[in-house]
Design a protein around this motif. Structure first.
Motif: not given
Length: 276
Positions: A152-154, A156, A197-199, A201, A269, A273, A275-276
């Motif tokens: 997801t690219g998340v 924490e 929480r970050y993402r 991209t 990354h 990309e 997707q959540l």
């Protein structure tokens, strides 16, 4: 008049000077051996390889401080978690000696061991804090722990008294992480560590670092962080890989005039990309 007395006094002075010189040499050799041992401990405890994940790029740079025969306790780490995510940590132990280097190893082992039984970064730091306190050491450590989900690219993040991370995106945005954080590890029991929480991209980067990179006699920490923000922003827009950015950041550390360890961990990354 006899000159025997002054000659004897001169011989005694020379003998004492020779003895003091020999003692100084012995102390210097002992200190040098301690520094070499501490550096060996540092290098032996740091990971030899970084984990890999499709579309992601991890890079590290590390320069141990041994100016004035001092050695610090900075570390970085990255490893696979049981659920397939990737754990990332970076930190700094109080002190500049063998004890600091050894305590660094204890913190790193605690984080790895506890990461196998808890999947929450805040809870992981809380448990590590209490475990370190149970060891009875007088030392403490600052630390950031992140958990990356490659699907997801998340990211924490939980922070224990450590300087914040830096982020940048491919569309030209960049800044300093805004997570609240908690106190250093090994100071007080029962502490809590909020999770942010970050993402990450496509084309984006996150930079984790120690204060030796951004703070020193020639530069205040805010100035140092601004410098890394600029480098990260340029790298993200230009499509620079994580390794090149890590090199640029560690070279920028020379401007702070530090005599401390300097560690940088970059996560980039490069893939499609998520997707959540």
């Amino acid at each position: 008049m006899s000159r025997r007395g002054p000659v004897q006094d001169g011989d005694e002075l020379l003998a004492r000077l020779g003895s003091l010189t020999a003692q100084a040499r012995e102390q210097a050799e002992l200190r040098r051996s301690q520094v070499e041992l501490a550096i060996a401990l540092q290098r032996g405890m740091l990971p030899a390889e970084m984990p890999t994940a499709p579309g992601y790029d991890l890079a590290v740079r590390y320069v141990p401080a041994h100016h004035g025969l001092n050695v610090g306790g900075d570390w970085y780490d990255a490893f696979y978690l049981p659920d397939g995510r990737i754990g990332l940590s970076i930190g700094d132990v109080q002190g500049h000696n063998i004890e600091a280097a050894a305590f660094m190893g204890q913190v790193r082992v605690c984080l790895r061991a506890l990461a196998s039984v808890t999947n929450d970064p805040g809870e992981l730091l809380a448990q590590t804090n209490d475990l370190l306190l149970s060891l009875g050491s007088d030392l403490f450590a600052t630390c950031t722990f992140m958990r990356l989900d490659p699907s997801t690219g998340v990211l924490e993040s939980a922070r224990a008294g450590h300087i914040p991370c830096v982020w940048a995106t491919a569309d030209g945005k960049s800044g300093v992480g805004g997570d609240e954080g908690g106190p250093p590890l090994g100071v007080d029991a029962g502490m809590t560590y909020p999770v942010t929480r970050y993402r990450l991209t496509t084309g984006g980067v996150f930079v984790l670092l120690t204060d030796g990179v951004v703070e020193g006699p020639s530069m205040e920490v805010d100035q140092g962080l601004d410098q890394v923000v600029r480098l990260a922003g340029i790298a993200a827009v230009a499509g620079m890989d994580a390794s090149s950015l890590a090199t640029a950041v560690i070279r920028g550390a020379d401007q702070v005039g530090h005599e401390d360890d300097a560690a940088v961990l970059v996560v980039g990354h490069e893939g499609a990309e998520a997707q959540l």
